[in-house]
Design an enzyme around this catalytic site. Structure first.
Site, PDB file in Angstrom:
ATOM      1  N   LYS A  97       0.810  -1.226   0.000  1.00  0.00           N
ATOM      2  CA  LYS A  97       0.000   0.000   0.000  1.00  0.00           C
ATOM      3  C   LYS A  97       0.844   1.278   0.000  1.00  0.00           C
ATOM      4  O   LYS A  97       0.354   2.346  -0.356  1.00  0.00           O
ATOM      5  CB  LYS A  97      -0.957   0.005   1.201  1.00  0.00           C
ATOM      6  CG  LYS A  97      -2.094  -1.008   1.067  1.00  0.00           C
ATOM      7  CD  LYS A  97      -3.056  -0.911   2.243  1.00  0.00           C
ATOM      8  CE  LYS A  97      -4.261  -1.801   2.019  1.00  0.00           C
ATOM      9  NZ  LYS A  97      -5.316  -1.579   3.009  1.00  0.00           N
ATOM     10  N   ASP A 124     -10.190   2.736   1.832  1.00  0.00           N
ATOM     11  CA  ASP A 124     -10.475   2.266   3.205  1.00  0.00           C
ATOM     12  C   ASP A 124     -11.046   3.439   3.999  1.00  0.00           C
ATOM     13  O   ASP A 124     -11.922   3.269   4.854  1.00  0.00           O
ATOM     14  CB  ASP A 124      -9.193   1.784   3.911  1.00  0.00           C
ATOM     15  CG  ASP A 124      -8.726   0.432   3.385  1.00  0.00           C
ATOM     16  OD1 ASP A 124      -9.561  -0.304   2.831  1.00  0.00           O
ATOM     17  OD2 ASP A 124      -7.522   0.134   3.529  1.00  0.00           O
TER      18      ASP A 124
END
Ligand code: NAP
Length: 274
Positions: free
Chosen positions: A64, A100
């Site tokens: 990420k 997210d």
């Protein structure tokens, strides 16, 4: 035909292909969503090829942060979190987003868990907690306590991140003794399948909060969430955050809005696969 997928080191039994298939069906889009496992030493050589051949992809652990240098642009909340989970490819340009963040924010909205001006606590100091903490700060929580087993070991960059969010680190003893407020979030893996007996905090402490969110999505209802629900708290499963972050990724890829009501329908379909 959209060519989409998820990159990560080990993907196992990911629910993402099922969730994205449901969203693509719903929108009448023809497309594929592939799981792409990439060993760490091959990331640098594989990314340019993915950018050339795909319309977009999700990114999971441990890439990420590592993918960021390959992208033309990073969305603002993702910059402040320091991680992305969605790459949008249009012509030769690539943009990184952190859905997210939106998955968590819209879970709070769906479950009517307002945090503006309220006290909150987040257990866990990993990657997932960063999106949660940044979101709580942006939504105007007045107090964000981040609970760690070893607050004294927090790295300087993590402490700088917390201070930029107006958050403070506390121990589990402090949470047990003084914790109370509008929202308690579990951003640890404690209670995740197959260790479903695990619970990060006592039932007594949970009952001092109005709402509880668990980021864990397997099982859909963890022991933490069951305890919260039985104590009269509003309780939201990580399966909602997982589905809503996938919907947010698709909104970027398809360049259209999706109705939040769709989340409930997809949760019911994919929970059968757990
Ligand atoms: P992680 O880095 O493995 O762990 C998060 C933090 O939890 C750690 O930094 C650690 O903080 C604490 N921790 C680790 N093991 C623990 C244990 N046995 N008991 C108590 N605390 C423990 O995980 P992550 O990537 O941040 O993800 C956290 C959870 O969120 C996972 O269950 C993941 O599946 C879930 N998740 C869900 C979504 C979703 O869309 N629903 C998205 C992302 C992640 P300290 O050392 O400071 O205590």
């Amino acid at each position: 035909m959209m060519k989409l997928g998820l990159i990560g080191e080990v993907l196992g039994h990911s629910l993402s292909p099922d969730i994205h298939r449901e969203i693509l069906n719903y929108t009448g889009t023809s497309g594929t969503y592939e799981l792409i496992e990439i060993p760490k030493d091959q990331l640098t050589s594989r990314i340019p090829e993915l950018i050339r051949t795909m319309d977009g992809f999700n990114v999971t652990i441990p890439y990420k942060v590592d993918v960021i240098p390959f992208l033309s642009r990073i969305d603002e909340p993702a910059q402040r979190i320091g991680a992305i989970n969605t790459v949008v490819i249009r012509d030769d340009r690539t943009a990184g987003y952190n859905t997210d963040y939106e998955g968590f924010r819209d879970t709070l909205r769906l479950f009517d868990m307002p945090v503006k001006g309220k006290k909150t606590a987040v257990m866990g100091t990993g990657g997932a907690s960063r999106a949660v903490i940044r979101c709580l700060a942006d939504e105007g929580a007045s107090d964000i306590r981040v609970v760690s087993r070893h607050p004294e070991k927090a790295a300087p960059d993590y402490q700088a991140f917390l201070s930029a969010c107006g958050a403070s680190l506390i121990t589990y003893d402090q949470l047990e003794n003084e914790g109370e407020g509008a929202l308690l979030v579990n951003a640890t893996p404690c209670g995740m399948f197959p260790h479903t007996e695990g619970m990060p905090v006592s039932a007594e402490t949970i009952s001092r909060f109005t709402s509880a969110v668990d980021l864990i999505y397997n099982p859909k209802e963890t022991r933490f969430l069951k305890t919260a629900r039985e104590a009269g708290c509003r309780a939201a499963s990580g399966l909602y955050m997982l589905v809503i972050q996938a919907m947010a990724s698709e909104e970027y890829w398809l360049d259209r809005e999706l109705p939040i009501e769709m989340a409930q329908d997809i949760v019911e379909k994919v929970e059968k696969k757990l």
